[in-house]
Enzyme design. Structure first.
Site, PDB file in Angstrom:
ATOM      1  CE  LYS A  71      -8.374 -38.102 -11.807  1.00 16.93           C
ATOM      2  NZ  LYS A  71      -8.348 -39.523 -12.214  1.00 16.93           N
ATOM      3  NE  ARG A  74      -2.675 -45.537 -11.375  1.00 18.41           N
ATOM      4  CZ  ARG A  74      -2.211 -45.110 -12.544  1.00 18.41           C
ATOM      5  NH1 ARG A  74      -1.328 -45.827 -13.220  1.00 18.41           N
ATOM      6  NH2 ARG A  74      -2.613 -43.956 -13.034  1.00 18.41           N
TER       7      ARG A  74
END
Ligand code: B4P
Length: 196
Positions: A14, A146
């Site tokens: 991203k 995560r």
């Protein structure tokens, strides 16, 4: 305005793709990860609180990141559009983002979702951890936490935008340039259409 969410699990690229897309399409980049790391490096009380969550691979509380995004939207009244990177990450954040944009008479045009295998994610983040100094990248257990947090709380954000037919999956493996080409193709097609 053209507002886009770049979506995907940790390490899906991203941040990497955002840098290229904002330069090409003149969008304002809003990365909650970058905003939080800036607070941490300035040792603000918000940063010190956020660090406790980030070091364990957990998400920072919604009210903290929503407040940061609200301020960033208010501080950029001239923007031609926003690229949201790493936000929204929970259903509550998604709802709140829709509300904030509606107040500005605009909306999310599209969510581009990067699809990357779990092995590749772990490989990329551990590799970045060798040089980045990021405490959440140099420990495989934290990286796995995560990714688990992503499946538990974040993947559902795609369902929210799916209901409005705004999600496009993009293959997130290959060279950075190849992925950039794929994303650019979709953006250029969508920029010609009224989506809000
Ligand atoms: P983020 O900063 O958002 O970062 P990320 O998910 O780790 O990475 P990203 O997907 O941007 O990957 P990148 O391009 O960097 O989040 C960090 C933490 O902040 C979260 O865990 C959370 O605690 C907190 N947080 C942030 N936003 C929040 C929110 N909204 N709510 C609550 N908490 C929040 O790429 C990774 C690596 O891959 C790089 O080294 C890159 O060089 C490499 N790479 C990229 N593309 C590649 C390719 N095509 N091939 C090979 N390698 C590639």
């Amino acid at each position: 305005m053209f507002n886009l969410i770049l979506f995907g699990p940790p390490g899906s690229g991203k941040g990497t793709q955002s840098e290229k897309l904002i330069a090409k399409y003149n969008l304002k980049h809003l990365s909650t990860g970058d905003l939080l790391r800036s607070e941490i490096s300035r040792k603000t009380s918000l940063g010190l609180e956020a660090k406790k969550f980030m070091d364990k691979g957990n998400l920072v509380p919604d009210e903290v990141v929503i407040g940061m995004i609200n301020d960033a939207l208010d501080n950029n009244p001239e923007a031609e559009g926003f690229l949201f990177d790493g936000f929204p990450r929970t259903a509550i954040q998604a709802q709140e983002l829709d509300n904030l944009l509606a107040r500005k008479n605009t909306c999310i045009d599209v969510m581009l979702a990067l699809n990357v295998s779990e092995n590749e994610l772990i490989h990329r983040l551990l590799k970045r951890g060798e040089t980045s100094g990021r405490t959440d990248d140099n420990n495989e257990q934290v990286i796995r936490a995560r990714i688990a947090e992503y499946h538990k709380k974040t993947a559902t954000v795609a369902d929210h935008y799916q209901k409005a037919h705004k999600v496009l999956m993009v293959k997130g493996e290959g060279s950075v340039e190849e992925i950039f080409e794929r994303l650019s193709k979709e953006i250029e097609r969508l920029m010609k259409i009224e989506n809000c």
